[in-house]
Design a protein around this motif. Structure first.
Motif, PDB file in Angstrom:
ATOM      1  N   PRO A 603     -19.669   3.394 -39.439  1.00 29.67           N
ATOM      2  CA  PRO A 603     -18.646   4.160 -38.707  1.00 29.67           C
ATOM      3  C   PRO A 603     -17.316   3.418 -38.668  1.00 29.67           C
ATOM      4  O   PRO A 603     -17.268   2.187 -38.653  1.00 29.67           O
ATOM      5  N   LEU A 604     -16.243   4.197 -38.630  1.00 36.95           N
ATOM      6  CA  LEU A 604     -14.897   3.642 -38.586  1.00 36.95           C
ATOM      7  C   LEU A 604     -14.202   4.177 -37.341  1.00 36.95           C
ATOM      8  O   LEU A 604     -14.166   5.391 -37.114  1.00 36.95           O
ATOM      9  N   ILE A 605     -13.678   3.255 -36.526  1.00 35.55           N
ATOM     10  CA  ILE A 605     -12.940   3.632 -35.323  1.00 35.55           C
ATOM     11  C   ILE A 605     -11.469   3.370 -35.589  1.00 35.55           C
ATOM     12  O   ILE A 605     -11.043   2.226 -35.731  1.00 35.55           O
ATOM     13  N   LEU A 606     -10.676   4.427 -35.678  1.00 35.12           N
ATOM     14  CA  LEU A 606      -9.252   4.323 -35.962  1.00 35.12           C
ATOM     15  C   LEU A 606      -8.485   4.500 -34.655  1.00 35.12           C
ATOM     16  O   LEU A 606      -8.703   5.472 -33.928  1.00 35.12           O
ATOM     17  N   ILE A 607      -7.582   3.567 -34.382  1.00 35.07           N
ATOM     18  CA  ILE A 607      -6.836   3.601 -33.126  1.00 35.07           C
ATOM     19  C   ILE A 607      -5.357   3.436 -33.448  1.00 35.07           C
ATOM     20  O   ILE A 607      -4.952   2.445 -34.085  1.00 35.07           O
ATOM     21  N   GLY A 608      -4.535   4.383 -33.023  1.00 33.95           N
ATOM     22  CA  GLY A 608      -3.111   4.297 -33.284  1.00 33.95           C
ATOM     23  C   GLY A 608      -2.309   5.104 -32.302  1.00 33.95           C
ATOM     24  O   GLY A 608      -2.830   5.978 -31.609  1.00 33.95           O
ATOM     25  N   ALA A 609      -1.031   4.791 -32.252  1.00 33.40           N
ATOM     26  CA  ALA A 609      -0.113   5.533 -31.391  1.00 33.40           C
ATOM     27  C   ALA A 609       1.211   5.684 -32.122  1.00 33.40           C
ATOM     28  O   ALA A 609       1.602   4.810 -32.909  1.00 33.40           O
ATOM     29  N   GLY A 610       1.897   6.786 -31.871  1.00 34.30           N
ATOM     30  CA  GLY A 610       3.187   7.008 -32.488  1.00 34.30           C
ATOM     31  C   GLY A 610       3.097   7.014 -34.002  1.00 34.30           C
ATOM     32  O   GLY A 610       2.174   7.570 -34.599  1.00 34.30           O
ATOM     33  N   THR A 611       4.064   6.356 -34.643  1.00 37.16           N
ATOM     34  CA  THR A 611       4.090   6.338 -36.109  1.00 37.16           C
ATOM     35  C   THR A 611       2.924   5.548 -36.704  1.00 37.16           C
ATOM     36  O   THR A 611       2.687   5.611 -37.912  1.00 37.16           O
ATOM     37  N   GLY A 612       2.190   4.816 -35.861  1.00 36.09           N
ATOM     38  CA  GLY A 612       1.001   4.117 -36.350  1.00 36.09           C
ATOM     39  C   GLY A 612      -0.064   5.053 -36.865  1.00 36.09           C
ATOM     40  O   GLY A 612      -1.030   4.610 -37.498  1.00 36.09           O
ATOM     41  N   ILE A 613       0.081   6.351 -36.616  1.00 32.71           N
ATOM     42  CA  ILE A 613      -0.883   7.319 -37.112  1.00 32.71           C
ATOM     43  C   ILE A 613      -0.813   7.443 -38.630  1.00 32.71           C
ATOM     44  O   ILE A 613      -1.776   7.894 -39.278  1.00 32.71           O
ATOM     45  N   GLY A 614       0.302   7.033 -39.250  1.00 31.59           N
ATOM     46  CA  GLY A 614       0.517   7.236 -40.688  1.00 31.59           C
ATOM     47  C   GLY A 614      -0.642   6.787 -41.566  1.00 31.59           C
ATOM     48  O   GLY A 614      -1.323   7.624 -42.187  1.00 31.59           O
ATOM     49  N   VAL A 620      -8.106   9.224 -43.151  1.00 31.50           N
ATOM     50  CA  VAL A 620      -8.861  10.449 -42.899  1.00 31.50           C
ATOM     51  C   VAL A 620      -8.746  11.388 -44.100  1.00 31.50           C
ATOM     52  O   VAL A 620      -9.747  11.954 -44.578  1.00 31.50           O
ATOM     53  N   ARG A 621      -7.550  11.571 -44.613  1.00 31.81           N
ATOM     54  CA  ARG A 621      -7.333  12.461 -45.752  1.00 31.81           C
ATOM     55  C   ARG A 621      -8.168  12.016 -46.957  1.00 31.81           C
ATOM     56  O   ARG A 621      -8.704  12.838 -47.700  1.00 31.81           O
ATOM     57  N   GLY A 622      -8.285  10.706 -47.151  1.00 30.35           N
ATOM     58  CA  GLY A 622      -9.018  10.198 -48.310  1.00 30.35           C
ATOM     59  C   GLY A 622     -10.511  10.063 -48.096  1.00 30.35           C
ATOM     60  O   GLY A 622     -11.227   9.607 -49.000  1.00 30.35           O
ATOM     61  N   ASN A 623     -11.025  10.465 -46.922  1.00 29.31           N
ATOM     62  CA  ASN A 623     -12.442  10.304 -46.605  1.00 29.31           C
ATOM     63  C   ASN A 623     -13.259  11.457 -47.178  1.00 29.31           C
ATOM     64  O   ASN A 623     -13.892  12.227 -46.449  1.00 29.31           O
ATOM     65  N   THR A 624     -13.287  11.576 -48.481  1.00 28.16           N
ATOM     66  CA  THR A 624     -13.986  12.688 -49.110  1.00 28.16           C
ATOM     67  C   THR A 624     -15.500  12.516 -49.079  1.00 28.16           C
ATOM     68  O   THR A 624     -16.238  13.484 -49.280  1.00 28.16           O
ATOM     69  N   ARG A 625     -15.986  11.301 -48.838  1.00 25.35           N
ATOM     70  CA  ARG A 625     -17.441  11.062 -48.804  1.00 25.35           C
ATOM     71  C   ARG A 625     -18.053  11.370 -47.438  1.00 25.35           C
ATOM     72  O   ARG A 625     -19.267  11.255 -47.260  1.00 25.35           O
ATOM     73  N   GLY A 626     -17.240  11.730 -46.475  1.00 26.34           N
ATOM     74  CA  GLY A 626     -17.773  12.094 -45.167  1.00 26.34           C
ATOM     75  C   GLY A 626     -18.250  10.916 -44.341  1.00 26.34           C
ATOM     76  O   GLY A 626     -19.173  11.058 -43.533  1.00 26.34           O
ATOM     77  N   ARG A 627     -17.603   9.771 -44.483  1.00 28.93           N
ATOM     78  CA  ARG A 627     -17.950   8.626 -43.640  1.00 28.93           C
ATOM     79  C   ARG A 627     -17.613   8.960 -42.182  1.00 28.93           C
ATOM     80  O   ARG A 627     -16.584   9.595 -41.914  1.00 28.93           O
ATOM     81  N   PRO A 628     -18.429   8.529 -41.219  1.00 28.93           N
ATOM     82  CA  PRO A 628     -18.106   8.823 -39.814  1.00 28.93           C
ATOM     83  C   PRO A 628     -16.788   8.167 -39.395  1.00 28.93           C
ATOM     84  O   PRO A 628     -16.676   6.942 -39.388  1.00 28.93           O
ATOM     85  N   LEU A 629     -15.787   8.999 -39.061  1.00 25.72           N
ATOM     86  CA  LEU A 629     -14.470   8.508 -38.645  1.00 25.72           C
ATOM     87  C   LEU A 629     -14.150   9.042 -37.263  1.00 25.72           C
ATOM     88  O   LEU A 629     -14.151  10.269 -37.051  1.00 25.72           O
ATOM     89  N   ARG A 693     -16.490  -0.440 -37.590  1.00 27.98           N
ATOM     90  CA  ARG A 693     -15.309  -1.268 -37.857  1.00 27.98           C
ATOM     91  C   ARG A 693     -14.124  -0.654 -37.132  1.00 27.98           C
ATOM     92  O   ARG A 693     -13.955   0.571 -37.112  1.00 27.98           O
ATOM     93  N   VAL A 694     -13.272  -1.495 -36.542  1.00 31.13           N
ATOM     94  CA  VAL A 694     -12.126  -1.037 -35.763  1.00 31.13           C
ATOM     95  C   VAL A 694     -10.854  -1.328 -36.546  1.00 31.13           C
ATOM     96  O   VAL A 694     -10.654  -2.444 -37.037  1.00 31.13           O
ATOM     97  N   MET A 695      -9.975  -0.330 -36.655  1.00 33.39           N
ATOM     98  CA  MET A 695      -8.682  -0.498 -37.311  1.00 33.39           C
ATOM     99  C   MET A 695      -7.603   0.022 -36.367  1.00 33.39           C
ATOM    100  O   MET A 695      -7.657   1.172 -35.912  1.00 33.39           O
ATOM    101  N   VAL A 696      -6.630  -0.856 -36.085  1.00 35.18           N
ATOM    102  CA  VAL A 696      -5.577  -0.545 -35.113  1.00 35.18           C
ATOM    103  C   VAL A 696      -4.232  -0.581 -35.825  1.00 35.18           C
ATOM    104  O   VAL A 696      -3.935  -1.534 -36.556  1.00 35.18           O
ATOM    105  N   CYS A 697      -3.396   0.437 -35.590  1.00 33.56           N
ATOM    106  CA  CYS A 697      -2.072   0.468 -36.195  1.00 33.56           C
ATOM    107  C   CYS A 697      -1.069   1.013 -35.184  1.00 33.56           C
ATOM    108  O   CYS A 697      -1.309   2.044 -34.545  1.00 33.56           O
ATOM    109  N   GLY A 698       0.036   0.288 -35.046  1.00 28.46           N
ATOM    110  CA  GLY A 698       1.087   0.728 -34.130  1.00 28.46           C
ATOM    111  C   GLY A 698       1.850  -0.447 -33.564  1.00 28.46           C
ATOM    112  O   GLY A 698       1.799  -1.572 -34.091  1.00 28.46           O
ATOM    113  N   GLY A 699       2.560  -0.214 -32.456  1.00 34.53           N
ATOM    114  CA  GLY A 699       3.374  -1.243 -31.824  1.00 34.53           C
ATOM    115  C   GLY A 699       2.531  -2.366 -31.234  1.00 34.53           C
ATOM    116  O   GLY A 699       1.371  -2.176 -30.863  1.00 34.53           O
ATOM    117  N   ARG A 700       3.136  -3.543 -31.105  1.00 30.98           N
ATOM    118  CA  ARG A 700       2.363  -4.703 -30.642  1.00 30.98           C
ATOM    119  C   ARG A 700       1.935  -4.556 -29.187  1.00 30.98           C
ATOM    120  O   ARG A 700       0.873  -5.065 -28.806  1.00 30.98           O
TER     121      ARG A 700
END
Length: 735
Positions: A603-614, A620-629, A693-700
């Motif tokens: 599983p993949l846990i994606l965490i972002g705010a604002g422009t960090g969503i990019g 998500v768009r590239g997750n064609t194999r259906g991995r848990p997101l 796995r955790v992935m974080v994107c955005g402001g500090r």
């Protein structure tokens, strides 16, 4: 030195090594094929029984041979004409031609001598020597890159060509060392450069003078199983003084043709056994499975050759050419560089040139090659260290801290640390600070206090250089001109605007995929290959430093997409937000291998705010194999900045997005992304326990709040964000 010994033999001998490895890989198939095709003797069959069977079918048999694969071949004369056949040991009859395989013979001649006789043998021996040097120096470089032999299979990062080169080397190096070393031994033996070391039995003092004793009645042949046979030669018909010659895995002996008695015997010497073992290891004869394994490893040579050339070309592009670089043992000043993208090497070149012009002898090398014992003439060591990601060592400094900590004591040579980074990132010059702290803990004398360079500032570098010059008693002026990367023109095709209602203008900008040349495709240069999470750099008009933006798309999506927020007074963001479809902008691509979702099914846990969503939307768009997101997205208000709100329902229906949790900070009940995490604490813990796995994107500030929230959530489970980071299961792209 090790890198040079690895690079030049590889580049100069690439064609020869390719022929050597491909022909060797092809030849490795034949012992296995021979083993499968050849009729095998039944268990317990003796040489006596086999000889009787063959002699009954071919009365004029002169010799019986058994190959390491178990194939039995008989040679005979019948009515004055020679004959030969592969024998079925069950019947003694020929079942196949004994003529050598013409393809195998052709490949063998190519592999041994390039069809050039002794000159070709010497050329191929030189190729084997080059392969041995490449294998040994390559192993040393892999150990250096991974931080030591104990971390041989540590995870790698960096461009694909470099990672493939090392991954193949880590698996194939043992086989290549074995193949090249045994090839050199066999060549030396061919040219009589090694002692013979063999022992033949003494000629029999007397024979019975009788003939006609059948091999099937000889005790020695009845006692010896067929599995030990190498060769049985029959005496010349009518010559009562001739004898049977028996060669087995144990040695060689002579048998009387009149009574079958063993006349003399000589065991194989230790030297012969060593030589035969080396022959087996190199050819696979007698060890078909090992031969196939070594053949597969040999196929790694052309792959490593291609990736090695790409790495070399990338290195020439990424590093400036440093003229007059002294050897480490003769230089007064040692400059060691820790760089990820290559820009720090440019500063090293500028410093090298200035010190050289001032009369100093200077050596420049990577921090990963730190070896104090080599710096015999050094009077100072200067470390130029960039930082990778969240405070990690950059590529060319991998293993430096391990080497320093392993030293019994620090060098007596004074040192200085200069860090390179971006002050807007929380881990500003973190690796350089770690290096300075480790040096201080070791008691390493300091040449001058640690310095930092913000955003590759030439002014900061010149200021630091004047301080260095004061310490050295030199008039040192460092005038550095950063080398800008090759730029590609991007054309805007569409834009979607958000945020006007909350006074935070933001846009999703989509650019057409630029055309790339065939050469760029082959070496994956420019925009030939990129993934969501990689970065594009844009140099604004009137600016000196490019700004980096995370990509929300990969090349397979067919476009280049970023999310941009207009910052008050922001030169680059202001120019980007002013673009209209059809307008162009110059950009370059920078890999961001440390911020990739990977190929795992965990599983993949994606965490972002604002422009960090990019980049997260790109994953998500590239997750064609259906991995848990599972995506946690923080925004001001859904009516103003719900970026990709139109796409999320479709991605959920297609199985690309498992769950979306939003947090709205300007609604009736203000809620932040870290609050959303706390509200889903039980599920977050369960996902991470299951390898998530955790992935974080955005402001500090957001990233710091997320780290605190996760620390609280994971504490009851005995986990921490630091532990997850150490395992590579918590990564950040923070600005």
């Amino acid at each position: 030195m090790i890198r040079a010994l690895h690079r030049w033999p590889g580049l100069l001998a690439l064609a020869l090594l390719t022929v050597l490895s491909l022909s060797g890989a092809a030849l490795s198939v034949f012992p296995a094929a021979d083993r499968i095709a050849a009729p095998q003797a039944e268990a317990g069959l003796t040489i006596a029984a086999l000889a009787d069977r063959i002699q009954a079918v071919y009365p004029g048999v002169e010799q019986i041979r058994r190959s390491p694969s178990g194939r039995i071949t008989a040679y005979w004369f019948e009515q004055g004409a020679p004959g030969a056949a592969v024998i079925d040991p069950a019947t003694g009859e020929g079942v196949a031609s004994a003529d050598p395989n013409q393809v195998e013979r052709w490949l063998t001649n190519l592999h041994r001598s390039l069809f050039l006789g002794d000159g070709g043998r010497m050329a191929m021996a030189a190729g084997a020597a080059a392969m041995l040097v490449l294998s040994l120096t390559g192993a040393a470089l892999v150990a250096r890159r991974t931080g030591g032999w104990r971390h041989w299979f540590a995870a790698l990062r960096g461009p694909l060509a470099g990672r493939l080169h090392v991954e193949i080397a880590r698996v194939a190096v043992v086989g290549l060392v074995l193949s090249s070393a045994t090839a050199l031994w066999m060549t030396a033996s061919t040219f009589d450069l090694l002692p013979d070391g063999g022992a033949m039995p003494a000629a029999p003092a007397a024979v019975s003078g009788e003939t006609g004793f059948a091999p099937g009645r000889m005790p020695m042949l009845w006692q010896t199983p067929i599995a030990e046979l190498r060769e049985l030669s029959f005496p010349y018909p009518g010559d009562a003084t001739d004898v049977f010659t028996l060669k087995t895995d144990r040695g060689t002996g002579y048998l009387d043709q009149g009574d079958g008695a063993l006349l003399t015997w000589a065991d194989l010497t230790a030297w012969e056994r060593v030589s035969e073992t080396i022959y087996m290891l190199h050819t696979g004869q007698g060890a078909a499975t090992l031969g196939l394994v070594l053949g597969l490893m040999a196929l790694g040579v052309p792959a490593m050759g291609a990736t090695g050339v790409l790495v070399w070309l990338a290195g020439r592009r990424g590093r400036p050419r440093i003229r007059g670089n002294q050897t480490a043992g003769r230089a007064e000043t040692i400059l060691l560089v820790g760089s990820e993208g290559g820009s720090t090497w440019g500063f090293a070149a500028t410093l090298h040139a200035a010190l050289t012009q001032a009369g100093q002898s200077v050596h420049v090398g990577p921090m990963s090659g730190f070896a104090p014992k080599r710096y015999a003439a050094a009077r100072r060591i200067i470390l130029l260290a960039a930082t990778y990601g969240d405070g990690a060592a950059p590529a060319s400094a991998k293993g430096f801290l391990d080497r320093l900590n392993a030293c019994d004591r620090a060098p007596d040579i004074p040192m200085a640390v200069l860090g390179f980074g971006d002050r807007s990132f929380p881990a500003y010059c973190a690796f350089a600070k770690d290096v300075a702290a480790a040096a201080q803990a070791k008691g390493w004398p300091q040449l001058l206090p640690p310095g930092t360079i913000d955003r590759q500032s030439p002014q900061d570098f010149a200021r630091w250089g004047r301080g260095l010059g004061d310490v050295l008693g030199l008039d040192l002026e460092l005038s550095h001109q950063p080398v800008q990367p090759h730029m590609t023109t991007l054309t805007l095709v569409s834009r979607r605007d958000y945020g006007a209602e909350v006074q935070a203008p933001t846009a999703i900008l989509r650019f057409a995929l630029p055309r790339v040349s065939l050469w760029q495709r082959l070496r994956a240069g420019g925009f030939a290959r990129f993934q969501a999470g990689d970065l594009i750099g844009i140099l604004p008009e009137g600016g000196a430093v490019p700004r980096l933006y995370s990509l929300a798309s990969g090349r397979r999506d067919g476009f280049v997409e970023i999310v941009v927020k207009k910052h008050p007074g922001g030169l680059c963001s202001g120019q980007l937000m002013a673009l209209e479809p059809g307008d162009t902008v110059a950009a370059f691509l920078r890999r961001n291998a440390g911020f990739r979702p990977g190929r795992s099914r965990a599983p993949l846990i994606l965490i972002g705010a604002g422009t960090g969503i990019g980049p997260l939307a790109g994953f998500v768009r590239g997750n064609t194999r259906g991995r848990p997101l599972h995506l946690f997205f923080g925004m001001r208000h859904p009516d103003s900045d719900f970026f990709y709100g139109e796409e999320f329902p479709g991605w959920q229906d297609e199985g690309r997005l498992t769950r979306l949790v939003t947090a709205v900070s300007r609604g009736a009940r203000p809620n932040y992304v870290q609050d959303a995490l706390r509200g889903e604490a039980a599920q977050v813990v369960e996902l991470i326990r299951n390898g998530g796995r955790v992935m974080v994107c955005g402001g500090r500030d957001m990233a710091a709040g997320v780290a605190d929230a996760l620390a609280d959530i994971l504490a009851p489970a005995g986990l921490t964000p630091s532990l997850l980071k150490a395992e590579g299961r918590y990564v950040e792209d923070v600005y």
